[in-house]
Structure formats: structure tokens, C-alpha cells
Design a protein around this motif. Sequence first.
Motif, PDB file in Angstrom:
ATOM      1  N   LEU A  84       0.789  -1.144  -0.062  1.00 39.67           N
ATOM      2  CA  LEU A  84       0.030   0.016  -0.055  1.00 39.67           C
ATOM      3  C   LEU A  84       0.735   1.431   0.126  1.00 39.67           C
ATOM      4  N   ARG A  85       1.873   1.069   0.629  1.00 36.63           N
ATOM      5  CA  ARG A  85       2.915   2.224   0.718  1.00 36.63           C
ATOM      6  C   ARG A  85       3.423   2.469  -0.972  1.00 36.63           C
ATOM      7  N   LEU A  86       3.797   1.581  -1.171  1.00 36.58           N
ATOM      8  CA  LEU A  86       4.312   1.526  -2.716  1.00 36.58           C
ATOM      9  C   LEU A  86       3.516   2.021  -3.709  1.00 36.58           C
ATOM     10  N   ILE A  87       2.191   1.724  -3.713  1.00 37.11           N
ATOM     11  CA  ILE A  87       1.223   2.296  -4.413  1.00 37.11           C
ATOM     12  C   ILE A  87       0.816   3.543  -4.151  1.00 37.11           C
ATOM     13  N   GLY A  88       1.254   4.275  -2.969  1.00 37.55           N
ATOM     14  CA  GLY A  88       0.845   5.710  -2.678  1.00 37.55           C
ATOM     15  C   GLY A  88      -0.244   5.706  -1.946  1.00 37.55           C
ATOM     16  N   TRP A 107      -4.005 -17.040   0.163  1.00 38.58           N
ATOM     17  CA  TRP A 107      -2.568 -17.054   0.132  1.00 38.58           C
ATOM     18  C   TRP A 107      -2.034 -16.836  -1.079  1.00 38.58           C
ATOM     19  N   ASN A 108      -2.545 -17.177  -2.411  1.00 34.51           N
ATOM     20  CA  ASN A 108      -2.206 -17.103  -3.583  1.00 34.51           C
ATOM     21  C   ASN A 108      -2.204 -15.477  -3.879  1.00 34.51           C
ATOM     22  N   SER A 109      -3.274 -14.954  -3.530  1.00 34.57           N
ATOM     23  CA  SER A 109      -3.314 -13.425  -3.659  1.00 34.57           C
ATOM     24  C   SER A 109      -2.056 -12.599  -3.175  1.00 34.57           C
ATOM     25  N   ILE A 110      -2.127 -13.214  -1.741  1.00 35.09           N
ATOM     26  CA  ILE A 110      -0.705 -12.590  -1.123  1.00 35.09           C
ATOM     27  C   ILE A 110       0.487 -12.766  -1.659  1.00 35.09           C
ATOM     28  N   ASP A 115       4.942 -10.851  -5.237  1.00 38.41           N
ATOM     29  CA  ASP A 115       5.786 -10.812  -6.702  1.00 38.41           C
ATOM     30  C   ASP A 115       5.695  -9.380  -7.218  1.00 38.41           C
ATOM     31  N   LEU A 116       4.427  -8.766  -7.121  1.00 31.35           N
ATOM     32  CA  LEU A 116       4.219  -7.349  -7.612  1.00 31.35           C
ATOM     33  C   LEU A 116       5.276  -6.250  -7.115  1.00 31.35           C
ATOM     34  N   VAL A 117       5.179  -6.421  -5.584  1.00 30.73           N
ATOM     35  CA  VAL A 117       6.083  -5.688  -4.759  1.00 30.73           C
ATOM     36  C   VAL A 117       7.637  -5.945  -5.241  1.00 30.73           C
ATOM     37  N   GLN A 118       7.972  -7.076  -5.474  1.00 25.51           N
ATOM     38  CA  GLN A 118       9.204  -7.218  -6.069  1.00 25.51           C
ATOM     39  C   GLN A 118       9.465  -6.505  -7.442  1.00 25.51           C
ATOM     40  N   LEU A 126       8.513   2.139 -13.045  1.00 23.07           N
ATOM     41  CA  LEU A 126       7.070   1.738 -12.667  1.00 23.07           C
ATOM     42  C   LEU A 126       6.464   2.625 -11.603  1.00 23.07           C
ATOM     43  N   LEU A 127       7.329   2.908 -10.564  1.00 24.45           N
ATOM     44  CA  LEU A 127       6.930   3.493  -9.274  1.00 24.45           C
ATOM     45  C   LEU A 127       6.741   5.170  -9.932  1.00 24.45           C
TER      46      LEU A 127
END
Length: 140
Positions: A84-88, A107-110, A115-118, A126-127
Amino acid sequence: MPTPSMEDHIEIIYSLIEQKGYARVSDIAEALSVLPSSVTKMVQKLDKDGYLIYERYRGLMLTPRGQKLGKRLVKRHDLLEQFLRLIGVEEERIYGDVEGIEHHLSWNSIERIADLVQVLEEDPALLQKLEKLKNDQKEN
């Protein structure tokens, strides 16, 4: 499967033990903003279900099963905060949003969010695009 309330208790117990070396019913109650009697009932259930060992007036400790789940729950919480921090998302909204969604994601969504955070952390462009979109929305 543990209920959301069970998960909250295990997560707090794990965190308290990591921080202080122990977790007392009063500390858990304070952290969760619930009555100590509610915590005692939940601790007894968690003991019965094999997540911790509780001895009245002596404290509690997580079983290996409880430790494994506690660690996973803390990681999930931290990951969602990081995402949530990364996406602002505004800082003052993050904790409440994480509390609102963490029990409702598989847990699959987590894992996909991890992966998206990475990907986001590895690609500053992208950021920057995300930040630009956020700023454009504020202007409109």
C-alpha cells in the motif's frame, strides 16, 4: 483453518514474543483493544487447537505450529503495508486498510502481491508512473 480473530491473536502473540520475549493476556488485550476475559477465552481455544501452550498465571508460549503461523501472519501484514505504501496510499489509511483486507485475501493473492512488490521495487520507472497517475488524479 483459523478464524480472523484467531489469526489476530496469533499475530499479536507472535509479535509480542518477538519484541519482549513474552506475551501476557493484558498485553494482548491492550494491543487488540478487547477485554482480558475475551483474550483468555481465545487463548484457551488456541491452546486446545494446538497453536500455543497456556498455563494459567504462568503465561503462554507458541507451539511450533503457532510460531510458523504467527511468522506467516506478520509477514502478510508487513507485505500488505509495504504494498500500500508503494502504490501511494496515504500513510494514515494504511493500517486500517491492511486490517480490513488481510483476512479476506487468499494466500495465492498474497503471493502475487509479493511478486508485484518485488517488480515495483526493482523498476523505479514503474513507481514513477504510479506516482504520476496519483498526482494527475489529485489535479482532476
